[in-house]
Design a protein around this motif. Structure first.
Motif, mmCIF file in Angstrom:
data_model
loop_
_atom_site.group_PDB
_atom_site.id
_atom_site.type_symbol
_atom_site.label_atom_id
_atom_site.label_comp_id
_atom_site.label_asym_id
_atom_site.label_seq_id
_atom_site.Cartn_x
_atom_site.Cartn_y
_atom_site.Cartn_z
ATOM 1 N N ASP A 1 7.831 18.086 -31.082
ATOM 2 C CA ASP A 1 8.061 19.652 -31.024
ATOM 3 C C ASP A 1 8.873 20.706 -31.778
ATOM 4 O O ASP A 1 8.651 21.646 -32.549
ATOM 5 C CB ASP A 1 8.234 20.094 -29.454
ATOM 6 N N GLU A 2 10.008 19.591 -31.687
ATOM 7 C CA GLU A 2 10.935 20.296 -32.877
ATOM 8 C C GLU A 2 10.712 20.021 -34.242
ATOM 9 O O GLU A 2 11.323 21.818 -35.010
ATOM 10 C CB GLU A 2 12.327 18.863 -32.885
ATOM 11 N N GLN A 3 10.097 19.296 -34.334
ATOM 12 C CA GLN A 3 9.952 19.574 -36.359
ATOM 13 C C GLN A 3 8.755 20.492 -36.345
ATOM 14 O O GLN A 3 9.203 21.398 -37.763
ATOM 15 C CB GLN A 3 8.736 18.671 -36.971
ATOM 16 N N MET A 4 8.045 21.008 -35.129
ATOM 17 C CA MET A 4 6.895 22.261 -35.209
ATOM 18 C C MET A 4 7.541 23.697 -35.398
ATOM 19 O O MET A 4 7.508 24.506 -35.923
ATOM 20 C CB MET A 4 5.634 22.020 -34.603
ATOM 21 N N SER A 5 9.235 23.669 -34.355
ATOM 22 C CA SER A 5 9.626 24.444 -34.600
ATOM 23 C C SER A 5 11.043 24.975 -35.398
ATOM 24 O O SER A 5 10.752 26.564 -36.271
ATOM 25 C CB SER A 5 10.473 24.320 -33.191
ATOM 26 N N GLN A 6 10.961 24.046 -36.190
ATOM 27 C CA GLN A 6 11.813 24.424 -37.488
ATOM 28 C C GLN A 6 11.080 24.767 -38.723
ATOM 29 O O GLN A 6 11.285 25.731 -39.218
ATOM 30 C CB GLN A 6 12.271 22.693 -38.000
ATOM 31 N N GLU A 7 9.081 24.465 -38.036
ATOM 32 C CA GLU A 7 8.592 24.680 -40.002
ATOM 33 C C GLU A 7 8.527 26.155 -39.786
ATOM 34 O O GLU A 7 8.049 26.469 -40.169
ATOM 35 C CB GLU A 7 6.852 23.621 -39.599
ATOM 36 N N VAL A 8 8.124 26.638 -38.456
ATOM 37 C CA VAL A 8 8.544 28.100 -38.132
ATOM 38 C C VAL A 8 8.782 29.192 -37.751
ATOM 39 O O VAL A 8 9.687 29.999 -37.757
ATOM 40 C CB VAL A 8 6.845 28.194 -36.912
ATOM 41 N N ASN A 9 10.207 28.696 -38.132
ATOM 42 C CA ASN A 9 11.593 29.181 -37.734
ATOM 43 C C ASN A 9 12.171 30.089 -38.377
ATOM 44 O O ASN A 9 11.887 31.178 -38.449
ATOM 45 C CB ASN A 9 12.572 28.136 -38.371
ATOM 46 N N GLY A 10 11.992 30.370 -39.734
ATOM 47 C CA GLY A 10 11.722 31.132 -40.598
ATOM 48 C C GLY A 10 10.685 32.654 -40.119
ATOM 49 O O GLY A 10 11.131 33.554 -40.507
ATOM 50 N N LEU A 11 9.712 32.317 -39.772
ATOM 51 C CA LEU A 11 8.873 33.083 -39.444
ATOM 52 C C LEU A 11 9.216 34.429 -38.450
ATOM 53 O O LEU A 11 9.300 35.286 -37.489
ATOM 54 C CB LEU A 11 6.985 33.052 -39.369
ATOM 55 N N VAL A 12 9.753 33.314 -37.288
ATOM 56 C CA VAL A 12 10.287 33.702 -35.914
ATOM 57 C C VAL A 12 11.420 34.389 -36.148
ATOM 58 O O VAL A 12 11.808 35.905 -35.674
ATOM 59 C CB VAL A 12 10.834 32.512 -35.193
ATOM 60 N N GLN A 13 12.435 33.938 -36.938
ATOM 61 C CA GLN A 13 13.536 34.403 -37.503
ATOM 62 C C GLN A 13 13.632 35.765 -37.682
ATOM 63 O O GLN A 13 14.290 36.489 -37.908
ATOM 64 C CB GLN A 13 14.928 33.962 -37.745
ATOM 65 N N GLY A 14 12.910 36.005 -38.904
ATOM 66 C CA GLY A 14 12.413 36.991 -39.568
ATOM 67 C C GLY A 14 13.625 36.857 -40.487
ATOM 68 O O GLY A 14 14.246 35.899 -41.022
#
Length: 138
Positions: free
Chosen positions: A13-26
């Motif tokens: 879950d943590e790894q997947m969160s890091q992968e989409v971090n740029g998309l979520v934060q903008g």
């Protein structure tokens, strides 16, 4: 009863969160450049900084016979002369510009207009102030 994610382990879950971090934060702070490898290299000591602004004339659609500075200046003049003042003479244009809180340089320019002439458009006012308008396009 614990209602955690049953599909993945916490590490996944943590790894997947890091992968989409740029998309979520903008594109803000950290934004889409969260990976250090995605941060652009700085310019060299004798090199200009990278920019997205094009060099040279910023207005590509300038009319023939005018520069982009002329277009901007005429547009600025037109912001302080509303359609209710046209057609109008020097006194009407001055009154309208003052009513629209025109800056001193615009008022001074309008005061140079010859008295007794009626102007139909802002382009006619611009030409009477000694500037060039666009040439015929066709």
């Amino acid at each position: 009863m614990d209602r955690g994610n049953s599909k993945h382990a916490p590490r996944v879950d943590e790894q997947m969160s890091q992968e989409v971090n740029g998309l979520v934060q903008g594109p803000g702070t950290g934004g889409s450049r969260v990976d250090e490898s995605r941060v652009p290299e700085p310019a060299g000591e004798d090199q200009p900084e990278a920019t997205t602004a094009p060099g040279g004339d910023l207005r590509s659609g300038t009319p023939q016979g005018m520069t982009s500075e002329d277009v901007e200046a005429r547009s600025r003049l037109g912001r302080f002369i509303t359609m209710t003042a046209l057609p109008g003479d020097r006194a009407a244009l001055l009154a309208n510009a003052r009513e629209n809180e025109a800056p001193d340089d615009v008022i001074a320019a309008l005061e140079r207009l010859p008295d007794g002439t009626r102007y139909q458009t802002v382009s006619e006012v611009w030409a009477a102030l000694g500037h060039k308008n666009e040439t015929t396009r066709w």
